[in-house]
Design a protein around this motif. Structure first.
Motif, PDB file in Angstrom:
ATOM      1  N   VAL A   1       0.970  -2.005   0.047  1.00 24.87           N
ATOM      2  CA  VAL A   1      -0.146  -0.147  -0.306  1.00 24.87           C
ATOM      3  C   VAL A   1       0.888   1.258  -0.273  1.00 24.87           C
ATOM      4  O   VAL A   1       0.935   2.179  -0.816  1.00 24.87           O
ATOM      5  N   ALA A   2       2.178   1.448   0.591  1.00 22.31           N
ATOM      6  CA  ALA A   2       3.327   2.247   0.706  1.00 22.31           C
ATOM      7  C   ALA A   2       3.407   2.748  -0.497  1.00 22.31           C
ATOM      8  O   ALA A   2       3.794   3.327  -1.575  1.00 22.31           O
TER       9      ALA A   2
ATOM     10  N   ARG B   1       3.062  14.521  -5.152  1.00 31.32           N
ATOM     11  CA  ARG B   1       3.965  14.042  -4.736  1.00 31.32           C
ATOM     12  C   ARG B   1       4.352  14.634  -3.123  1.00 31.32           C
ATOM     13  O   ARG B   1       4.492  13.915  -2.390  1.00 31.32           O
ATOM     14  N   LEU B   2       4.043  15.532  -3.290  1.00 29.63           N
ATOM     15  CA  LEU B   2       4.626  16.380  -1.864  1.00 29.63           C
ATOM     16  C   LEU B   2       3.725  15.716  -0.524  1.00 29.63           C
ATOM     17  O   LEU B   2       3.761  15.492   0.317  1.00 29.63           O
TER      18      LEU B   2
ATOM     19  N   THR C   1       6.314   9.359   5.425  1.00 32.73           N
ATOM     20  CA  THR C   1       7.446   9.716   5.884  1.00 32.73           C
ATOM     21  C   THR C   1       6.978   9.739   7.548  1.00 32.73           C
ATOM     22  O   THR C   1       7.428   9.231   7.826  1.00 32.73           O
ATOM     23  N   TRP C   2       6.154  10.555   7.422  1.00 30.71           N
ATOM     24  CA  TRP C   2       5.767  10.714   9.341  1.00 30.71           C
ATOM     25  C   TRP C   2       4.843   9.139   9.681  1.00 30.71           C
ATOM     26  O   TRP C   2       5.449   8.699  10.596  1.00 30.71           O
ATOM     27  N   TYR C   3       4.582   8.277   8.747  1.00 30.27           N
ATOM     28  CA  TYR C   3       3.812   7.175   8.899  1.00 30.27           C
ATOM     29  C   TYR C   3       4.757   6.221   9.225  1.00 30.27           C
ATOM     30  O   TYR C   3       4.896   5.476  10.360  1.00 30.27           O
ATOM     31  N   PHE C   4       5.996   6.473   8.162  1.00 26.32           N
ATOM     32  CA  PHE C   4       7.874   5.062   8.444  1.00 26.32           C
ATOM     33  C   PHE C   4       7.948   5.747   9.694  1.00 26.32           C
ATOM     34  O   PHE C   4       8.146   4.546  10.759  1.00 26.32           O
ATOM     35  N   LEU C   5       7.742   7.038   9.898  1.00 24.08           N
ATOM     36  CA  LEU C   5       9.312   7.189  11.583  1.00 24.08           C
ATOM     37  C   LEU C   5       8.420   7.260  12.467  1.00 24.08           C
ATOM     38  O   LEU C   5       9.073   6.765  13.656  1.00 24.08           O
ATOM     39  N   ARG C   6       6.887   7.081  12.807  1.00 22.56           N
ATOM     40  CA  ARG C   6       6.297   6.953  13.513  1.00 22.56           C
ATOM     41  C   ARG C   6       5.541   5.452  14.171  1.00 22.56           C
ATOM     42  O   ARG C   6       5.643   4.718  15.246  1.00 22.56           O
TER      43      ARG C   6
ATOM     44  N   THR D   1      14.929   4.216   4.449  1.00 23.19           N
ATOM     45  CA  THR D   1      16.538   5.054   4.586  1.00 23.19           C
ATOM     46  C   THR D   1      15.444   5.677   2.761  1.00 23.19           C
ATOM     47  O   THR D   1      16.116   6.591   2.604  1.00 23.19           O
ATOM     48  N   ASN D   2      15.715   5.006   2.204  1.00 28.83           N
ATOM     49  CA  ASN D   2      14.947   4.866   0.761  1.00 28.83           C
ATOM     50  C   ASN D   2      14.331   6.464   0.792  1.00 28.83           C
ATOM     51  O   ASN D   2      13.981   7.135  -0.005  1.00 28.83           O
ATOM     52  N   LEU D   3      13.207   5.981   1.377  1.00 32.33           N
ATOM     53  CA  LEU D   3      11.884   7.035   1.414  1.00 32.33           C
ATOM     54  C   LEU D   3      12.922   8.489   1.952  1.00 32.33           C
ATOM     55  O   LEU D   3      12.051   9.839   1.285  1.00 32.33           O
TER      56      LEU D   3
END
Length: 186
Positions: free
Chosen positions: A71-72, A118-119, A126-131, A144-146
């Motif tokens: 889904v990402a 895009r943004l 980015t928020w989802y992955f970091l959280r 890291t890729n993100l």
């Protein structure tokens, strides 16, 4: 995502056959485009695209193999919608359209699409992955890729803004373009 919005509730483990096929097809496109750039001796002028494609290919292959974060990837592929308007922009610049009205209209539509497709998805992921994503294994690799993609997208966005909305900022002290001959600028 349009037909199955429930996928958005499970970014890590949500799955659909059409989404899987989309990621497979997109991986093939990135591989083909990379080979086209290399075989047509455009590597030097297109190295940023090769880096971007290598990141996309490696991330997508990991998604295809594990079946996780599909889904990402589908959300990230929303960026391709804005490519329509970036391509129209490039074609209008290359064709030297006599009336700037079409270019001006596309310039603003392009800006809106850049934000929307895009943004916004990039910032959300980015928020989802970091959280929520554990930063080990595939999660660390994809985060890291993100983050690298974040930097690239922001760099391209600054070039776009300088070129279309702040052209006086394009010139360096010697009177030449700061960014060379990037298609986003020229």
């Amino acid at each position: 995502l349009w037909h199955s919005p429930e996928l958005l509730s499970d970014i890590q483990d949500g799955y659909s056959i059409s989404g899987h096929l989309l990621v497979c097809f997109s991986s093939g496109y990135f591989i083909h485009d990379s080979l086209d750039i290399i075989f047509n001796h455009q590597s030097r002028s297109s190295w940023e695209y090769l880096v971007h494609h290598a990141m996309a290919i490696s991330a997508f292959v990991s998604l295809i193999i594990t079946g996780r974060f599909l889904v990402a990837a589908m959300l990230l592929l929303l960026v391709e919608v804005s490519n329509i308007f970036l391509t129209i922009r490039m074609l209008l610049k290359m064709s030297n359209v006599p009336s700037p009205a079409l270019y001006e209209a596309n310039k603003y539509v392009n800006l809106v699409m850049y934000f929307a497709f895009r943004l916004a998805p990039q910032a959300y992921l980015t928020w989802y992955f970091l959280r929520y994503v554990e930063l080990h294994g595939q999660g660390a690799f994809l985060t890291t890729n993100l983050l690298l993609l974040d930097a690239m997208i922001l760099m391209y966005f600054s070039r776009l803004l300088r070129s279309d909305f702040f052209p006086s900022l394009r010139k360096g002290s010697a009177g030449r373009d700061v960014d060379g001959e990037k298609f986003l600028i020229d």
